[in-house]
Design a protein around this motif. Structure first.
Motif, PDB file in Angstrom:
ATOM      1  N   LEU A 129      -7.736  -0.389  -7.028  1.00 30.18           N
ATOM      2  CA  LEU A 129      -6.539   0.363  -6.659  1.00 30.18           C
ATOM      3  C   LEU A 129      -6.134   1.365  -7.759  1.00 30.18           C
ATOM      4  O   LEU A 129      -6.281   0.969  -8.921  1.00 30.18           O
ATOM      5  CB  LEU A 129      -5.281  -0.545  -6.353  1.00 30.18           C
TER       6      LEU A 129
ATOM      7  N   GLU B 146      -4.513   1.852 -12.879  1.00 30.89           N
ATOM      8  CA  GLU B 146      -5.696   1.415 -12.081  1.00 30.89           C
ATOM      9  C   GLU B 146      -5.777   0.150 -12.138  1.00 30.89           C
ATOM     10  O   GLU B 146      -5.532  -0.518 -13.177  1.00 30.89           O
ATOM     11  CB  GLU B 146      -6.840   2.210 -12.434  1.00 30.89           C
TER      12      GLU B 146
ATOM     13  N   TYR C 105       0.804  -1.068  -0.100  1.00 32.56           N
ATOM     14  CA  TYR C 105      -0.063  -0.070  -0.044  1.00 32.56           C
ATOM     15  C   TYR C 105       0.905   1.177  -0.082  1.00 32.56           C
ATOM     16  O   TYR C 105       1.993   1.256   0.699  1.00 32.56           O
ATOM     17  CB  TYR C 105      -0.829   0.027   1.135  1.00 32.56           C
TER      18      TYR C 105
END
Length: 117
Positions: free
Chosen positions: A116, A96, A42
């Protein structure tokens, strides 16, 4: 792990080895009960947003803390896999990623979509 393109304009993760590598590492970390390893995929920023049906968590650390509460043990974490992964490059260096997650826990199988950016 199953990797498939799911729609036109979508590229296979194999076309983006860096992205595929991050997702593969996240799945491996999750399946070994390693929350910190999973979170390494992340964006480590306090402006990151993690959305679920129960609301939005803002910030990398807050998201890790949320996971630590919800999945306090490797058994509670269960196992994870992704399928139908699609990568759409918006511009060089920006993509993306969407797909489906399959999360097996002691409570049963939970599936859904992820996105994401």
């Amino acid at each position: 792990m199953v990797w498939l393109m799911s729609s036109p304009g979508c590229s296979a993760p194999a076309d983006y080895p860096g992205i595929r590598g991050v997702l593969d590492k996240q799945v491996a970390a999750w399946n070994h009960g390693d929350l910190e390893g999973f979170m390494a995929g992340y964006w480590k920023s306090e402006t990151m947003e993690f959305s679920t049906s129960s609301g939005v968590t803002r910030g990398w650390q807050a998201t890790l803390d949320r996971y630590r509460v919800k999945y306090a043990t490797a058994e509670k974490m269960g196992s994870l896999r992704f399928s139908d992964v699609c990568v759409s490059e918006r511009k060089p260096g920006e993509a993306e990623v969407s797909g489906r997650y399959h999360h097996q826990t002691p409570d049963g199988l939970h599936t859904g979509r992820f996105f994401l950016h």
